[in-house]
Design a protein around this motif. Structure first.
Motif, short mmCIF file in Angstrom:
data_model
loop_
_atom_site.label_atom_id
_atom_site.label_comp_id
_atom_site.label_asym_id
_atom_site.label_seq_id
_atom_site.Cartn_x
_atom_site.Cartn_y
_atom_site.Cartn_z
N ASN A 62 -1.67 8.09 -3.45
CA ASN A 62 -1.31 8.36 -4.85
C ASN A 62 -0.12 7.53 -5.32
OD1 ASN A 62 -3.36 10.22 -5.05
ND2 ASN A 62 -2.08 11.88 -4.26
N GLY A 63 0.31 6.64 -4.46
CA GLY A 63 1.49 5.82 -4.74
C GLY A 63 2.17 5.58 -3.41
N LEU A 64 3.44 5.25 -3.45
CA LEU A 64 4.18 5.07 -2.20
C LEU A 64 4.75 6.43 -1.79
CD1 LEU A 64 5.26 3.17 -0.01
CD2 LEU A 64 7.28 2.80 -1.43
N GLY A 65 4.06 7.10 -0.88
CA GLY A 65 4.54 8.39 -0.38
C GLY A 65 4.25 9.56 -1.30
N ALA A 66 4.87 10.70 -0.98
CA ALA A 66 4.72 11.95 -1.74
C ALA A 66 3.25 12.35 -1.88
CB ALA A 66 5.37 11.84 -3.12
N ASP A 67 2.49 12.15 -0.78
CA ASP A 67 1.09 12.58 -0.83
C ASP A 67 0.65 13.23 0.48
OD1 ASP A 67 1.01 10.38 0.82
OD2 ASP A 67 -0.43 9.24 -0.36
N GLY A 68 1.64 13.51 1.36
CA GLY A 68 1.32 14.22 2.61
C GLY A 68 0.60 13.37 3.63
N ARG A 69 0.56 12.04 3.45
CA ARG A 69 -0.19 11.21 4.39
C ARG A 69 0.72 10.31 5.23
NH1 ARG A 69 -5.61 8.70 2.24
NH2 ARG A 69 -5.71 8.40 4.48
N GLU A 70 2.02 10.66 5.27
CA GLU A 70 2.93 9.78 6.01
C GLU A 70 2.74 9.91 7.52
OE1 GLU A 70 5.35 13.36 4.51
OE2 GLU A 70 4.03 11.88 3.62
N VAL A 71 3.11 8.84 8.23
CA VAL A 71 3.04 8.80 9.69
C VAL A 71 4.37 9.35 10.23
CG1 VAL A 71 2.89 7.23 11.67
CG2 VAL A 71 1.47 6.83 9.67
N THR A 72 4.29 10.16 11.27
CA THR A 72 5.53 10.72 11.83
C THR A 72 5.77 10.29 13.28
OG1 THR A 72 4.27 12.71 12.38
CG2 THR A 72 5.53 12.76 10.32
N ASP A 73 4.87 9.47 13.80
CA ASP A 73 5.00 8.99 15.17
C ASP A 73 6.02 7.84 15.20
OD1 ASP A 73 4.68 7.48 17.53
OD2 ASP A 73 2.58 8.05 17.75
N GLN A 74 7.20 8.10 15.78
CA GLN A 74 8.29 7.12 15.72
C GLN A 74 7.92 5.80 16.39
OE1 GLN A 74 12.05 8.72 16.95
NE2 GLN A 74 13.12 6.79 16.75
N ALA A 75 7.28 5.86 17.55
CA ALA A 75 6.91 4.64 18.28
C ALA A 75 5.95 3.79 17.44
CB ALA A 75 6.28 4.99 19.62
N LYS A 76 4.98 4.45 16.80
CA LYS A 76 4.00 3.75 15.97
C LYS A 76 4.70 3.06 14.78
CE LYS A 76 -0.38 4.52 13.54
NZ LYS A 76 -1.36 5.49 13.08
N ILE A 77 5.64 3.78 14.16
CA ILE A 77 6.37 3.22 13.01
C ILE A 77 7.19 2.00 13.44
CG2 ILE A 77 8.23 3.67 11.35
CD1 ILE A 77 7.18 6.57 11.18
N LEU A 78 7.92 2.13 14.54
CA LEU A 78 8.77 1.02 14.99
C LEU A 78 7.94 -0.21 15.33
CD1 LEU A 78 11.34 3.02 17.20
CD2 LEU A 78 11.76 1.98 14.97
N HIS A 79 6.78 0.01 15.93
CA HIS A 79 5.89 -1.11 16.26
C HIS A 79 5.41 -1.80 14.98
CE1 HIS A 79 2.01 -3.07 17.21
NE2 HIS A 79 2.65 -3.43 18.31
N SER A 80 5.06 -0.99 13.98
CA SER A 80 4.57 -1.52 12.71
C SER A 80 5.65 -2.31 11.97
CB SER A 80 4.06 -0.38 11.84
OG SER A 80 3.71 -0.86 10.56
N LEU A 81 6.89 -1.82 12.03
CA LEU A 81 7.98 -2.52 11.34
C LEU A 81 8.18 -3.92 11.92
CD1 LEU A 81 10.67 0.31 10.89
CD2 LEU A 81 8.91 -0.42 9.28
N LYS A 82 8.06 -4.02 13.24
CA LYS A 82 8.29 -5.32 13.91
C LYS A 82 7.05 -6.22 13.82
CE LYS A 82 10.15 -7.18 18.29
NZ LYS A 82 9.94 -8.51 17.85
N ASN A 83 5.86 -5.62 13.81
CA ASN A 83 4.60 -6.40 13.81
C ASN A 83 3.84 -6.08 12.53
OD1 ASN A 83 4.67 -7.34 16.78
ND2 ASN A 83 5.04 -5.15 16.88
N PRO A 84 4.13 -6.81 11.45
CA PRO A 84 3.57 -6.41 10.15
C PRO A 84 2.04 -6.43 10.10
CG PRO A 84 4.66 -8.55 10.03
CD PRO A 84 4.99 -7.97 11.35
N SER A 85 1.49 -5.40 9.47
CA SER A 85 0.07 -5.36 9.14
C SER A 85 -0.03 -4.87 7.70
CB SER A 85 -0.68 -4.43 10.09
OG SER A 85 -2.08 -4.54 9.84
N TRP A 86 -1.24 -4.55 7.25
CA TRP A 86 -1.47 -4.22 5.84
C TRP A 86 -0.68 -3.02 5.35
CZ3 TRP A 86 -3.47 0.49 4.33
CH2 TRP A 86 -3.99 1.29 5.35
N ASN A 87 -0.29 -2.11 6.28
CA ASN A 87 0.34 -0.85 5.84
C ASN A 87 1.84 -0.80 6.13
OD1 ASN A 87 -0.03 -0.82 8.57
ND2 ASN A 87 -1.29 1.03 8.63
#
Length: 937
Positions: A406-431
């Motif tokens: 529904n936009g950037l956030g505020a839709d209950g679909r955020e990821v809470t897995d810290q390891a997954k987030i850190l990997h994504s920040l370093k290795n950019p993909s579509w999300n």
């Protein structure tokens, strides 16, 4: 210098089928250039092999040639027409490469054709990486340390001299094909080999890596008197290392100091002047060291590009239109700004709003694809959001993407897995953008996020601010939230749906409350001059402020809903239909209102509709425009699944849908109900059943027998359709669908093996039906129609089968009470015609049939939808000698690890039209011989 009157006719070369890296932005620039030249009384001849575009329509040029983009086709055209000049800068790399080939073969010289808008030497300087490097050094413009290699040995020697990390850039490729970063010596040989193969001249530039530096682009225009203007500065949200077509970009540049901007501007002008004295558009890319503000040149494109389509929509300055006029001799000070109509085209645009472009990817179509983003472009489309501030534009762009957010956030679909987030920040993909938000929400420190992403601190702090605002909103309920806080959320781009999520209430309640409080959208004009001069052009975006600039007339109005971002399954063919819908509605006396958010398209050109609202095709935005404009009704049939999905909401809110009713649209989309309708009509269809869970699926499978075609309802491009051959596969696939689309009805069909597939498009006014075309697919049933070679008219169906197709098409059109367009897909086995599905809307094949038969069928269908005409009022006169083939084009080269397997889910990115005289044609024989080759599940 005024217009060169010796130029009486111009050939425009298009860009061919849509592939990743070269999309419909060139349909936009080519169409605009053609219109611009015709305004000057110049005869326009156009070559392009893409049937889905407005560019190849008779409304665009005097003579359109739907031929392959090759020297042979150019020779054919030059033998038929006296052509004075060729404009190759509107068709991307494809057009430039073809112009160079023809130049080397002496074709232009032989026929006395001048090349305008560019010079060949400039193309060679910019495309040949070594020539570009030398030219920049000569001009005293900073470049990366590097050298070009024509062999593996040369490449290794250069790498040894510079040291790692390195970047490899092949010469003469588009969309970063074959390029990439190499961190370690052991990966170098493979990357170098890939690059040398990808370059048509087998040459690559090996240079130092500046991964993590900031990236900027400037769009320039120059006339033959040497006047240069900067149309727009664009800043990449993502740092160096991601292809600009895959980067989130922002205009104007947000974090560039004035001194750095002035230096960049001077360098861009010096570069453009240094490569040649042609008149036209140019795109320059720079990188800036965030610590020292050192600037180096990355590349220069002496043509209109993807970014110039974006810059045109961002500023309202029609770059391709002006570039075409400069190419025929005009100077900038002799031309008017098309939006103010009073100021000179020499005025540089000024923006009092912010633009955010976000690419749209389709990785789910390429199982096993490398989803990481790098130097090779992988996105299939893009969206643009306009707001008064960065946060508003960012939220609107996210709402435009159609990825169930529904936009950037505020839709209950955020990821809470810290390891997954850190990997994504370093290795950019579509999300990654969404994961930056998730990282702040999870409490990952700002410093860590910045170090991993190298995204500028200003952008990160803007996202962090959104998290803080949300925390404040969550402390309230709908009753207790203050007017100021609600207004603040709306001004930062939050949708009612997002606010409702934070306040734990319904979207409609938030909408009602803010309207009661007078917190309503106002519409501002995109005027190119920060409101310094009065603008004449009705091109609007919404925001929350004091006064609206969109004046409502008392004319009868119609809204045409656009198709949003291009993706596989929904491409440029729907933009073609929308443009024709607008033009037909104008002819019928309506004021036309276009709503769309795709910056690459002709439908979002500011002089196509009477009013353009550049807004997300997202319920809240559409509803507010409808409340403001009060149209007679809305056309949903022309914008693909995007527009169709909004039909239910329009029905519920009592807004008239022009053409086929919501009830009929829904009946066709609901697989189970539609099959019941076929049963009532006594029309054959494969044995089927509807299931809601995996357990029911197994039971039904035993009754129907394998193989089975598994099909969810309400999808486009065969999304999640699959052929399964055993219970284990069936169970897995049903579970996957229900995880992605809970509560969706799933249809299991017995799959008709070795069946022939065909389809028909028709126009119906509720009673009378006219079939505009019947196509037979060369590939067997089981391969999505968008991925099949479709032949018009059918090449070996019996009279009996064609008769059944006609009968069934007419019966279904009337039974669905269709008003407008209808597409039906058939499977033929043992001389029996079975119905696979019906779509009561514009289809992928409609533009193809219009071009093949030379008939404006979308125009006719729109007038039927408006109730202005009956099918019987038209004098249909299709003309076609031989056969026309719709040829699918794939972008598998971008995903080397993915097999070219075809099944019920669509994978092609574009298509070409190929005419043949008879079935002995070599192309037809080859394709027919390979028809079963790629069928998979």
């Amino acid at each position: 210098m005024p217009k060169d009157n010796s130029i009486k006719s111009v050939l425009i070369i298009g860009s061919g089928p849509i592939v990743i890296g070269q999309a419909c932005e060139f349909d936009y620039s080519g169409s605009q250039a053609a219109r611009s030249l015709r305004e000057e009384g110049i005869e326009v001849i156009l070559i392009n092999s893409n049937p889905a575009t407005i560019m190849t329509d008779s409304v665009t040029a005097d003579h359109v040639y739907l031929l392959p983009l090759e020297k042979k086709s150019i020779r054919t055209i030059l033998e038929k027409h006296k052509i004075d000049a060729v404009l190759p800068t509107m068709g991307g790399q494809t057009a430039l490469n073809l112009a160079i080939e023809c130049d080397k073969a002496g074709i232009w010289k032989k026929h006395g054709v001048r090349i305008i808008g560019v010079d060949i030497k400039a193309i060679e300087t910019t495309e040949d990486r070594e020539l570009f490097r030398k030219k920049m050094i000569e001009l005293n413009v900073g470049v990366c340390k590097g050298a070009t290699a024509k062999s593996m040995l040369e490449g290794k020697e250069i790498a040894q001299a510079i040291g790692f990390p390195l970047v490899i850039r092949p010469s003469y490729t588009l969309g970063g094909t074959g390029g990439g970063f190499v961190e370690k010596p052991e990966d170098f040989e493979k990357a170098l080999g890939n690059g040398l193969h990808a370059s048509p001249i087998h040459e690559v530039l090996v240079e130092q890596s500046i991964l993590g530096w900031k990236e900027y682009e400037l769009e320039l225009l120059r006339d033959s008197a040497g006047n240069v203007i900067i149309i727009c500065s664009i800043e990449n949200f993502d740092p160096m290392g991601i292809h600009t077509g895959d980067s989130i970009t922002v205009a104007p540049a947000m974090t560039l100091s004035d001194t750095a901007y002035q230096r960049m501007r001077d360098l861009a002008i010096k570069m453009m002047n240094g490569i040649g004295q042609f008149a036209g558009g140019c795109n320059v890319q720079f990188s800036l060291n965030p610590d020292t503000e050192d600037i180096i040149a990355i590349e220069i494109n002496p043509r209109v590009s993807r970014s110039s389509a974006l810059a045109s929509k961002a500023t309202g300055y029609p770059i391709a239109k002006i570039a075409a006029k400069l190419a025929i001799g005009y100077n900038l000070d002799e031309l008017k700004n098309a939006i103010t109509k009073t100021t000179s085209a020499c005025f540089e645009p000024a923006l009092d709003y912010v633009i955010v472009k976000i690419p749209r990817w389709n990785f789910d179509k390429f199982k096993g694809a490398d989803r990481s983003l790098g130097l090779q472009m992988k996105s299939v489309g893009e969206v643009m959001g306009i707001g008064r501030n960065f946060q508003e534009a960012l939220q609107k762009a996210c709402q435009s993407l159609e990825i169930k957010r529904n936009g950037l956030g505020a839709d209950g679909r955020e990821v809470t897995d810290q390891a997954k987030i850190l990997h994504s920040l370093k290795n950019p993909s579509w999300n990654r953008l969404f994961h930056v938000y998730d990282a702040f929400k999870l409490g990952i420190p700002f410093k860590t996020i910045q170090q991993l992403t190298k995204i500028d601190k200003w952008f990160l702090s803007q996202i962090e601010e959104l998290i803080l605002l949300e925390k404040e909103i969550q402390r309230h309920t709908l009753a207790s939230i203050s007017d100021e806080l609600l207004l603040k959320a709306k001004q930062k781009g939050y949708a009612d749906r997002q606010i409702a999520h934070l306040l734990r209430c319904l979207e409609s309640e938030v909408h009602a409350k803010r309207h009661d409080l007078g917190i309503k959208r106002v519409y501002k004009m995109v005027d190119t001059c920060s409101a310094e001069f009065e603008a004449q052009t009705p091109y609007y975006y919404s925001t929350f402020g004091q006064e609206t600039e969109s004046v409502v007339t008392d004319r009868k109005k119609v809204v045409v809903l656009g198709s949003g971002p291009n993706r596989i399954g929904q491409g440029i063919e729907f933009d073609y239909s929308c443009v024709h819908g607008v033009l037909a509605s104008k002819e019928a006396g309506y004021e036309t209102i276009m709503i769309n958010c795709n910056p690459e398209t002709v439908s979002t050109d500011f002089d196509i509709a009477d009013k353009l609202y550049f807004e997300p095709v997202f319920w809240e935005h559409i509803y507010d425009i409808i409340l403001h404009e009060k149209p007679e009704g809305v056309i949903v049939q022309l914008g693909g699944q995007t527009a169709l999905k909004l039909a239910e909401k329009l029905e519920r809110y009592g807004i008239k849908i022009l053409g086929t009713s919501f009830e009929a649209l829904d009946l066709a989309e609901d697989r189970g109900r539609f099959s019941n309708l076929l049963k009532e009509q006594n029309i054959p269809y494969p044995k089927f059943g509807v299931i809601e869970n995996a357990e029911q699926a197994i039971e039904l499978a035993r009754e129907l027998g394998f193989p089975l075609l598994v099909r969810p309802s309400y999808v486009l491009g065969g999304q999640s359709m699959k052929i399964v051959i055993n219970e284990e596969e069936l169970e897995q696939h049903v579970v996957n669908i229900l995880r992605e689309m809970p509560d969706n009805q799933i249809l299991l069909d017995h799959f008709l093996e070795n069946a022939i597939e065909a389809e028909a498009d028709a126009i119906c006014d509720g009673e009378n039906v006219y079939i505009i075309g019947i196509m037979e697919h060369i590939e067997p049933a089981g391969i999505h129609s968008g991925d099949s070679n479709a032949v018009l008219p059918p090449f070996d169906l019996s009279e009996n089968v064609i008769d059944q197709i006609k009968r069934h098409t007419k019966a279904i059109a009337v039974a669905l009470r269709t008003v407008g367009l209808l597409n039906i897909q058939f499977a033929i086995k043992d001389e029996i015609v079975y119905i696979i599905e019906a779509n009561p809307r514009a289809s992928r094949t409609v533009p193809f049939i219009c071009k093949a038969y030379g008939e404006p069928y979308v125009n006719y269908a729109t007038k039927v939808m408006l109730g202005e005409k009956k099918v019987t009022d038209f004098n249909f006169a299709p003309k076609l000698d031989g056969f026309a083939i719709k040829v699918p084009v794939f972008s598998f080269s971008k995903f080397p690890n993915v097999n070219k397997e075809l099944g019920p889910e669509m994978k092609s990115t574009g298509e070409a039209l190929y005419f043949i005289e008879d079935l002995q044609d070599d192309f037809f024989v080859k394709v027919y011989g390979e028809r079963n080759l790629y069928l998979s599940k």
